[in-house]
Design a protein around this motif. Structure first.
Motif, PDB file in Angstrom:
ATOM      1  N   THR A 220       0.823  -1.199   0.000  1.00  0.00           N
ATOM      2  CA  THR A 220       0.000   0.000   0.000  1.00  0.00           C
ATOM      3  C   THR A 220       0.858   1.250   0.000  1.00  0.00           C
ATOM      4  O   THR A 220       0.635   2.181  -0.765  1.00  0.00           O
ATOM      5  N   SER A 221       1.875   1.225   0.843  1.00  0.00           N
ATOM      6  CA  SER A 221       2.691   2.432   0.899  1.00  0.00           C
ATOM      7  C   SER A 221       3.426   2.634  -0.421  1.00  0.00           C
ATOM      8  O   SER A 221       3.633   3.751  -0.860  1.00  0.00           O
ATOM      9  N   LEU A 222       3.787   1.513  -1.054  1.00  0.00           N
ATOM     10  CA  LEU A 222       4.454   1.641  -2.347  1.00  0.00           C
ATOM     11  C   LEU A 222       3.525   2.299  -3.358  1.00  0.00           C
ATOM     12  O   LEU A 222       3.928   3.183  -4.106  1.00  0.00           O
ATOM     13  N   LEU A 223       2.281   1.837  -3.324  1.00  0.00           N
ATOM     14  CA  LEU A 223       1.308   2.373  -4.280  1.00  0.00           C
ATOM     15  C   LEU A 223       1.168   3.873  -4.090  1.00  0.00           C
ATOM     16  O   LEU A 223       1.275   4.655  -5.026  1.00  0.00           O
ATOM     17  N   LEU A 224       0.975   4.230  -2.825  1.00  0.00           N
ATOM     18  CA  LEU A 224       0.781   5.641  -2.541  1.00  0.00           C
ATOM     19  C   LEU A 224       2.006   6.428  -2.946  1.00  0.00           C
ATOM     20  O   LEU A 224       1.922   7.496  -3.519  1.00  0.00           O
ATOM     21  N   LYS A 225       3.127   5.836  -2.670  1.00  0.00           N
ATOM     22  CA  LYS A 225       4.372   6.504  -3.012  1.00  0.00           C
ATOM     23  C   LYS A 225       4.436   6.739  -4.504  1.00  0.00           C
ATOM     24  O   LYS A 225       4.698   7.836  -4.973  1.00  0.00           O
ATOM     25  N   ALA A 226       4.151   5.672  -5.217  1.00  0.00           N
ATOM     26  CA  ALA A 226       4.270   5.761  -6.657  1.00  0.00           C
ATOM     27  C   ALA A 226       3.375   6.864  -7.193  1.00  0.00           C
ATOM     28  O   ALA A 226       3.787   7.684  -8.007  1.00  0.00           O
ATOM     29  N   CYS A 227       2.142   6.892  -6.668  1.00  0.00           N
ATOM     30  CA  CYS A 227       1.203   7.865  -7.203  1.00  0.00           C
ATOM     31  C   CYS A 227       1.613   9.287  -6.855  1.00  0.00           C
ATOM     32  O   CYS A 227       1.654  10.160  -7.711  1.00  0.00           O
ATOM     33  N   ALA A 228       1.900   9.471  -5.565  1.00  0.00           N
ATOM     34  CA  ALA A 228       2.220  10.834  -5.156  1.00  0.00           C
ATOM     35  C   ALA A 228       3.534  11.276  -5.768  1.00  0.00           C
ATOM     36  O   ALA A 228       3.721  12.424  -6.127  1.00  0.00           O
ATOM     37  N   ASN A 229       4.440  10.332  -5.887  1.00  0.00           N
ATOM     38  CA  ASN A 229       5.746  10.663  -6.401  1.00  0.00           C
ATOM     39  C   ASN A 229       5.650  11.026  -7.871  1.00  0.00           C
ATOM     40  O   ASN A 229       6.335  11.907  -8.352  1.00  0.00           O
ATOM     41  N   ASP A 230       4.790  10.295  -8.546  1.00  0.00           N
ATOM     42  CA  ASP A 230       4.548  10.576  -9.940  1.00  0.00           C
ATOM     43  C   ASP A 230       4.381  12.049 -10.179  1.00  0.00           C
ATOM     44  O   ASP A 230       4.963  12.628 -11.068  1.00  0.00           O
ATOM     45  N   GLU A 231       3.533  12.593  -9.305  1.00  0.00           N
ATOM     46  CA  GLU A 231       3.155  13.969  -9.505  1.00  0.00           C
ATOM     47  C   GLU A 231       4.368  14.885  -9.447  1.00  0.00           C
ATOM     48  O   GLU A 231       4.586  15.687 -10.338  1.00  0.00           O
ATOM     49  N   THR A 232       5.187  14.695  -8.415  1.00  0.00           N
ATOM     50  CA  THR A 232       6.308  15.623  -8.288  1.00  0.00           C
ATOM     51  C   THR A 232       7.319  15.405  -9.404  1.00  0.00           C
ATOM     52  O   THR A 232       7.789  16.358 -10.001  1.00  0.00           O
TER      53      THR A 232
ATOM     54  N   THR B 141       6.922  14.092 -12.315  1.00  0.00           N
ATOM     55  CA  THR B 141       6.482  14.432 -13.652  1.00  0.00           C
ATOM     56  C   THR B 141       6.335  15.916 -13.844  1.00  0.00           C
ATOM     57  O   THR B 141       6.591  16.409 -14.924  1.00  0.00           O
TER      58      THR B 141
ATOM     59  N   LEU C 246       7.294  20.868   2.931  1.00  0.00           N
ATOM     60  CA  LEU C 246       6.431  20.357   1.866  1.00  0.00           C
ATOM     61  C   LEU C 246       5.225  19.653   2.455  1.00  0.00           C
ATOM     62  O   LEU C 246       4.288  19.296   1.759  1.00  0.00           O
TER      63      LEU C 246
END
Lengths: 440, 384, 264, 385
Positions: A20-32, A34, A64
């Motif tokens: 779960t934390s990986l998923l969240l990481k991936a999504c939120a990280n995507d934003e920054t 990208t 942040l």
């Protein structure tokens, strides 16, 4: 059997957590990632391998996450814009700037920890960062012990002049004092002071009280709200009691309280024609968050407004919107952060090195820059001289500049209204004078 | 626990020495090996996390053993920090006013700063001020039998109140900025490597001391009574004990531990500010204990270290994740791992232990159908 | 004969509802008394008032001639009143031995609990008690693993370990098998040799086994008092329980039924 | 003087009304389940954000519609937060009944997640989460409906990374394809602006004073909510069930009341009320990720002082705390006591907003010395002391 079953269960849930934390990481990280890569394909990310020969590492240290992310996120945006522009124009001394972004998490301890990390682990040559005075006060010892360099982009209460900090925001005399003068001349002599409960408003109000008294005005009351408090009814009652026939409200509230204050001020019928207010923490972004409907007609004092008419500013606003979206606005701290990067770049280029901080420091004095706010000059007291402007909120959320000083105002870091610091000044270009000396 | 009492007095003594030896060995390892392995930055981090482990022990004592969830330990933590910082600021000021007072218009030293000129008083205050406050607050709350959620919310409200108070008193405590920029303590510069190493070692010694204290408190009759209070307070009352006295004492001890932790943390982080009384920080302390395993002292220490390292690592890598991750930690620990990591390991361990031992100690138990059924029920319950 | 417990005109009202209504009650030293009454008669409130959990709205409770009004539960317990609850309340995470050790501790203030070590005599008495209640073989497993009957026995053991002068026992045999019930009965009778005991019970068989004198509570006051046969044949009692007269065995049976439904 | 008194009373009531509407949902949930929902503030925040979204939607329709958006916002806020509350209850809280302290921690975790969620929510996150939920829970559903459970646990263990991987891949793909359009946060970390329709701005002039319409509206809304809640609890069949479960859970369960449904319904109702409160406070204060945090502790104090017994307790407590806070904080008490110098000095010291909070807390502690159970504690014979 039982044991096996439970272990398996643990494995399952354990992997669930991790996943779960990986998923969240991936999504939120995507934003920054990208958002950076979208406009700047070659921009280095936060975790580069080593400094290398062709890059110069700088640190960016802002909140942040947490309460201060509201303000500091856009300052980071401005700093990254400046770095990107410099890199696209060929970098500094032929090297690319690599920014390492750390999160202070609105927690002063974390700021200190991350500052140490940036200096010791990442070996950056300069840090751009901090917003609140508390965070700056907390990292100050770190920068002084390690004889390092911080560029601080926010207007603050003064009473400080560190060898290791460059202040690109306004000192009190570059924001508060001119605005009080203007109010006394144009808006009346009866004042009520409202502020958040921390050091900047309290210091600002000490200055205002002294200044108003000196110039024949009256301060008829003051009150402080805890940060984040939104119940302002008692304060409004006090204002009405103190100023039954109208008067000037000087507002040093910060953050969420401002929203509540202006919404309820309007509801209580304290309109800007009878109760004009002057704010020093409300810029374009805050106006948007409060709603121009509530603020129209009130005043703010800054060095920079988005509506400043200089070619540099048009470029700045345009570049910023192109990178971050057409609906974004620029404000004073963002501009101060933006020019901090450029001033640092000029100093490095003059010194011919980024690593020798003493040389960079010496080279910084006297650097001038055609900034969006007009021409600014880095003074030997580590503050910059800048023009002071007073703006009135328009119904489109921008400021109508109603007054600006004829020339740049010299910064005075030591408070001339407090007995202990009266008559003191700061000059780091002269080793005999230093951070606090008695001016002749 | 039951394993220990079964072994008998001699075994107990033996177990005690083994435990003491292990604790000593770990402490020596931390003091001797770690400084060699870690960079100064990392060592400082470890030292701070170890001091957080002390407050985790305090929370474990009050929550894990006595069943009172305090969301206000940040107050005691910060008070400990303020006590030692006030001494340092006075020493730095060298007879004058601390720097922030004169800068912001203060003219004379507030009366309650006076005693902090003395170092012994300051260290005494680190322990006693939080303990006293906890004792008084605890007495006022416990004597009315306010407990459970009410107690938690009241401690949380107290945190806000103290935050507001310290935050608003610019002239007394330097408000939001807190006390920072420390120079010397007992004549030694606090920022040099060697002094920091002394603080680090002192933290470990204090942690060992705190562990020993908690160990002593939680084993034996007193510890059992704490658990009895946790499980069924009114029964304790009808047995003739006054739970209020015990709760007040434990809360005070717990507060004192938090004060010590705060002082050590402040010395190593170099500042103290009302932020330490932030609501979120106090709740976070609870999650350290929950992750490690409440009701086990090792768990509290382990949890504090683990969570803080995770935070440090995650927020370095991806700032935005940390809140998601922290939220997930809270959820997971209460739903899946209610006994924490150590509790989980322990239950697994004891199950295997009992499985083997019972074969010869209580053969009748294994065959008893009633026991079988009970056990099955327990298992289905715990797996729900 | 000397009274160990005197209850004078006690009224307890919750928001106007009178759980106890001008109740008068006396217990002699060394007496074993059984208290019965339909649901809502105020039996448990009665115990609450004696043990200090509930303060009487009016009237007073005297224990050995001493007014209990200003005392809190633990002080009353230290004076020598022990209470066993309706559902067994033992400390589930402690072992039976620890349960007993805690209650048998003589000095119950913080300091001696902290530093005092259990004396050998105390240890021996605990071991003896474990023997008496038949839990020696399970003395060192968590009490949460005990069966219902064992928990009942353990709680009575805890009561004894406290060595009170007056034992208040609330439904000691609820949910027990016949054999266990008889054991408990014997245990209570043995205890009655040296203690004053007040038992609340619904199980008429059991009442018959142990009772010498029975008090019937109804709507917060004493309906009648006497030996078991007198009580069971009292028309008022029969009316209260059943609304109409019935013969003995049926009454007992119905009372039992009623008892099993009253578990909360 | 009379008008001044009236003004003081009005302000006290209006502060109390905000506290009350915020605490209402909390109080019924606490009364029923003994659960303090630390995420209550974040549910209010969600309500406020819903208001923001509805406002923006109506802004496009133009003038006449914009003036009435607030009613739609109220309804939307209620249902959105009720839905979130329902998910929260079904997903987490129902596993924690009887463990109030754990619930406290779990809901705090939820509040952290919600705070960060509104900061960083964007299309990538939403789509990624949706894909993950569909895959994972769909897979679970299929697994649970198969007879063969031999590889159940392992299948879950395999399913999890699989659905995760797909979700991440989808997110990445979207982010790379559509870039800023999908990666831009919907709200961001900044506060968002909620403007009241024009008829809610300004106020009703009254002598020297002016009663703000927004305040009047909130007082009216609070009255409506309390009345509606009262009617619902006293007159509707579900209200009867809720009251029954509040009084005796196990007995109600024996009598065939579906306690699980009652719990879920109550929690959803409480959360929905939080949403309405969030909508209301967006006209007084800021709307941002931290909005909820500004209110929670005050509302908790209302519940503590009010006691769990009756709704009346909550009402009285909210109004009392509001009034005392106002009287102390605005310095009215200090002025009132001017003839008695020491008292006046004493109250002047507390006549700042920060110190008023300190004083109110002290008063609450003092009050609890007299009435530990709150104004209207639950009375009667309880099983536990």
């Amino acid at each position: 059997m039982i044991k096996k079953f439970n272990r398996r269960k643990f494995l399952v849930y354990g992997s669930a957590t991790f996943g779960t934390s990986l998923l969240l990481k991936a999504c939120a990280n995507d934003e920054t990632t990208t958002t950076t890569s979208a406009t700047n394909a070659s921009s280095p990310t936060a975790t580069g391998a080593s400094g290398g020969g062709d890059t110069i590492r700088v640190g960016i240290l802002h909140s942040l996450s947490g309460t201060m992310a509201i303000s500091e996120q856009s300052v980071v945006d401005a700093e990254q814009l400046a770095i990107e522009e410099i890199n696209n124009a060929g970098g500094v001394l032929g090297k690319r700037i690599e920014a390492i972004v750390e999160d202070g998490a609105s927690n002063w301890d974390t700021f200190r920890e991350k500052a140490t990390k940036l200096i010791d682990q990442d070996r950056v040559v300069a840090v751009f960062g901090c917003w609140t005075s508390a965070s700056r006060k907390n990292v100050l010892p770190v920068f002084e012990q390690k004889d390092h360099m911080l560029w601080y982009p926010v207007q603050y209460e003064g009473q400080e002049c560190s060898r290791n900090i460059f202040y690109t925001g306004a000192a009190p005399n570059q924001q508060i004092e001119p605005s009080v003068d203007w109010l006394l001349q144009n808006k009346g002599t009866d004042f009520f002071l409202v502020g958040s409960d921390y050091v900047f408003p309290r210091t600002a109000n000490t200055i205002i009280k002294a200044q108003v008294a000196e110039k024949g005005g009256r301060v008829l009351g003051e009150d402080y709200l805890p940060l984040g408090n939104t119940e302002v009814t008692p304060i409004i009652t006090k204002i009405r009691q103190a100023l039954p026939n109208g008067g000037v409200i000087y507002n040093t509230l910060n953050g969420d309280s401002n929203v509540a204050f202006f919404k309820q001020l309007q509801g209580a019928g304290l309109t800007p024609d009878r109760y004009p207010s002057m704010s020093v923490s409300i810029a374009e972004e805050e106006v948007r968050a409060i709603g121009a409907d509530y603020l129209e007609g009130h005043y703010a004092a800054w060095n920079y407004f988005q509506t400043v008419e200089t070619p540099e500013n048009q470029r700045f606003v345009q570049a910023f919107r192109q990178k971050y979206g057409q609906d974004r606005v620029t404000n004073d701290p963002m501009e101060a952060a933006y020019i901090a990067v450029y001033l640092w770049k000029q100093a490095v280029e003059k010194a011919g090195t980024a690593e020798d901080l003493a040389k960079v420091r010496a080279a910084a004095y006297g650097q001038t820059l055609n900034a969006p706010e007009g021409t600014v000059t880095m003074q030997p007291n580590h503050h910059i001289s800048k023009v002071v402007r007073i703006g009135q909120v328009r119904n489109d959320g921008m400021f109508e500049i109603v007054n600006s000083t004829d020339s740049a105002v010299e910064p005075i870091p030591w408070n001339q209204f407090v007995k202990e610091t009266k008559g003191y000044a700061c000059d780091w270009s002269d080793p005999n004078k230093g951070g606090r000396f008695k001016a002749a | 626990m039951d394993a220990v009492s079964r072994i008998g007095a001699r075994g107990k003594r033996q177990a005690f020495w083994i435990e003491a030896a292990i604790v000593g060995a770990i402490a020596l390892f931390l003091i001797i090996v770690m400084p060699v392995v870690l960079s100064n930055f990392r060592l400082n981090l470890l030292g701070r996390f170890l001091s957080l482990a002390i407050v985790a022990l305090g929370i474990d004592l009050i929550w894990g053993y006595t069943g009172l969830l305090s969301l206000g330990h940040g107050i005691f933590f910060a008070l400990g920090g303020y006590a030692i910082s006030m001494h340092i600021k006075l020493e730095d000021a060298d007879g004058g006013l601390p720097d922030f007072m004169s800068l912001y218009g203060g003219t004379e030293l507030p009366w309650f700063w006076e005693p902090f000129y003395s170092f012994p008083f300051a260290t005494f205050a680190v322990v006693t001020i939080p303990a006293l406050l906890a004792g008084v607050l605890g007495y006022l709350v416990f004597r009315n039998r306010i407990k459970g959620v009410y107690f938690s919310i009241l401690t949380q409200a107290a945190t806000i109140v103290f935050f507001n108070f310290f935050n608003g008193q610019q002239k007394l405590f330097n408000g939001t900025n807190g006390l920072t920029n420390f120079q010397t303590l007992l004549g030694a510069s606090v920022n040099t490597q060697s002094t920091q190493f002394v603080f680090y070692s002192l933290t470990i010694i204090l942690l060992v001391g705190a562990y020993a204290l908690c160990r002593w408190l939680t084993s034996g009759r007193f510890g059992r009574l704490l658990m009895a209070i946790r499980d069924d307070e009114s029964r304790v009352r009808f047995s003739g004990y006054n739970p209020t006295e015990f709760k007040v004492l434990v809360f005070a001890v717990s507060g004192a531990l938090a004060g010590i932790a705060g002082a050590m943390y402040t010395l190593q982080s170099g500042s103290v500010s009302p932020r330490l009384m932030d609501v979120a920080f106090s709740i976070e302390m609870v999650i350290w204990v929950a992750i490690g395993g409440r009701g086990t002292l090792v768990g509290a220490i382990l949890g504090a270290l683990l969570v803080n390292y995770a935070r440090s690592f995650l927020s370095e890598q991806f700032a935005e994740i940390w809140l998601f991750f922290q939220g997930a930690l809270f959820l997971i620990v209460v739903t899946v791992l209610p006994d924490g990591i150590v509790g989980w390991l322990k239950s697994q361990g004891i199950q295997s232990l009992r499985g083997r031992k019972q074969a010869f100690t209580y053969p009748s138990l294994e065959e008893d159908p009633e026991i079988q059924q009970e056990r099955q029920e327990l298992e289905t319950k715990s797996s729900e | 004969m000397q009274k160990i417990l005197e209850i004078e005109d006690v009224t307890v009202s919750f928001d106007g509802f009178k759980a106890l209504n001008d109740l008068n009650f006396n217990l002699d030293v060394g007496e074993l008394r059984v208290l019965i009454g339909p649901n809502g008669a105020g039996k448990t409130t009665f115990l609450d008032v004696i043990t200090g959990k509930t303060k009487p709205t009016k009237g007073r409770v005297l224990f050995k001639g001493r007014n209990l009004r200003s005392l809190s539960e633990h002080q009353i317990a230290r004076l020598g009143i022990g209470r066993k609850f309706q559902t067994p309340r033992v400390y589930l995470n402690l072992t039976p031995r620890e349960n007993l050790e805690l209650t048998s501790n003589r000095k119950k203030n913080v300091w001696s609990t902290l530093v005092g070590k259990p004396k050998n005599a105390e240890r021996n008495s605990v071991a003896g008690l474990l023997e008496t209640i038949g839990l020696s073989s399970r003395a060192d497993i968590p009490a949460g693993l005990l069966s219902h009957g064992e928990k009942q026995r353990l709680e009575i053991g805890m009561l004894v370990a406290q060595s009170p002068d007056l034992l208040l026992v609330d439904e000691p045999v609820a949910g027990l098998t016949d054999e266990e019930t008889e054991n408990i009965g014997d245990l209570l009778l043995a205890l009655a040799e040296s203690h004053s005991i007040l038992v609340i019970e619904h199980d008429m068989e059991f009442v018959r086994q142990i009772a010498r004198k029975v008090t019937v509570l109804h709507q917060g006051s004493v309906l009648c008092e006497g030996n078991i046969d007198q009580v069971q044949n009292d028309p008022k009692v029969i009316e209260v329980y059943l609304g109409q007269p019935m013969d003995d065995s049926d009454t007992a049976h119905s009372l039992e039924l009623e008892a099993s439904g009253s578990e909360l | 003087m009379l008008i001044g008194l009236f003004d003081g009373l009005f302000n006290g009531i209006s502060i109390g009304a905000v506290l009350l509407i915020a605490a209402l949902g909390l109080a019924i949930v606490f009364g029923l389940m003994g659960v303090i929902n630390l995420a209550h503030g974040e549910l209010m925040m969600l309500g406020a954000y819903t208001t923001f979204v509805v406002q923006n939607a109506f802004r496009q329709f133009g003038e006449p519609f914009f003036e009435i958006y607030i009613f739609f916002a109220l309804i939307a806020a209620f249902f959105v937060t009720a839905g979130v509350g329902l998910i929260l209850e079904r997903g987490v809280i129902r596993y924690l009944y009887g463990r109030p302290l754990e619930t406290l921690l779990a809901t705090w975790g939820v509040s952290l997640i919600l705070q960060q969620f509104v900061r960083s929510v964007n299309w990538v996150l939403v789509i990624g989460l949706a894909v993950f939920c569909v895959l994972f829970f769909g897979g679970l559903w299929i697994l649970n409906h198969r007879q063969n459970r031999a590889f159940h646990k392992w299948a879950i263990a395999a399913l999890l990374p699989l659905s995760l991987g797909i979700a991440i891949a989808v997110g990445r793909f979207l982010a790379d394809t559509y870039q800023l359009a999908v990666t831009r946060p919907w709200f961001g970390a900044q506060n968002v602006d909620v403007s009241a329709p024009t008829w809610l701005r300004g106020g009703l002039p009254l002598g020297n004073f002016q009663l703000p319409y927004a305040r009047l509206f909130i007082i009216a809304l609070t009255i409506v909510c309390v009345a509606g809640l009262y009617y619902f609890l006293q007159r509707s069949p579900w209200g009867l069930r809720i009251r029954a479960v509040t009084q005796n859970r196990s007995m109600s369960s024996c009598l065939g009341i579906p306690t699980q449904k009652v719990d879920a319904l109550t929690f959803a109702l409480g959360s929905g009320l939080a949403g309405v409160a969030g909508c209301a406070i967006s006209y007084l204060g800021s709307v941002g990720p931290n909005t909820g945090q500004n209110y929670i502790v005050d509302t908790f104090m209302v519940v503590v002082v009010g006691g769990v017994g009756k709704l009346v307790g909550t009402i009285v407590a909210a109004l009392a705390i509001g009034t005392v806070n106002y009287l102390v904080g605005s310095g009215t008490l200090a002025i009132l006591f001017t003839p008695i110098q020491p008292l006046a000095d004493f109250f002047t010291f507390f006549a700042t907003t920060s110190m008023a909070k300190v004083m109110v807390f002290a008063l609450i502690i003092a009050f609890l010395q007299v009435r530990p159970g709150g104004i209207f504690p639950q009375k009667g014979r309880t099983v536990d002391a």
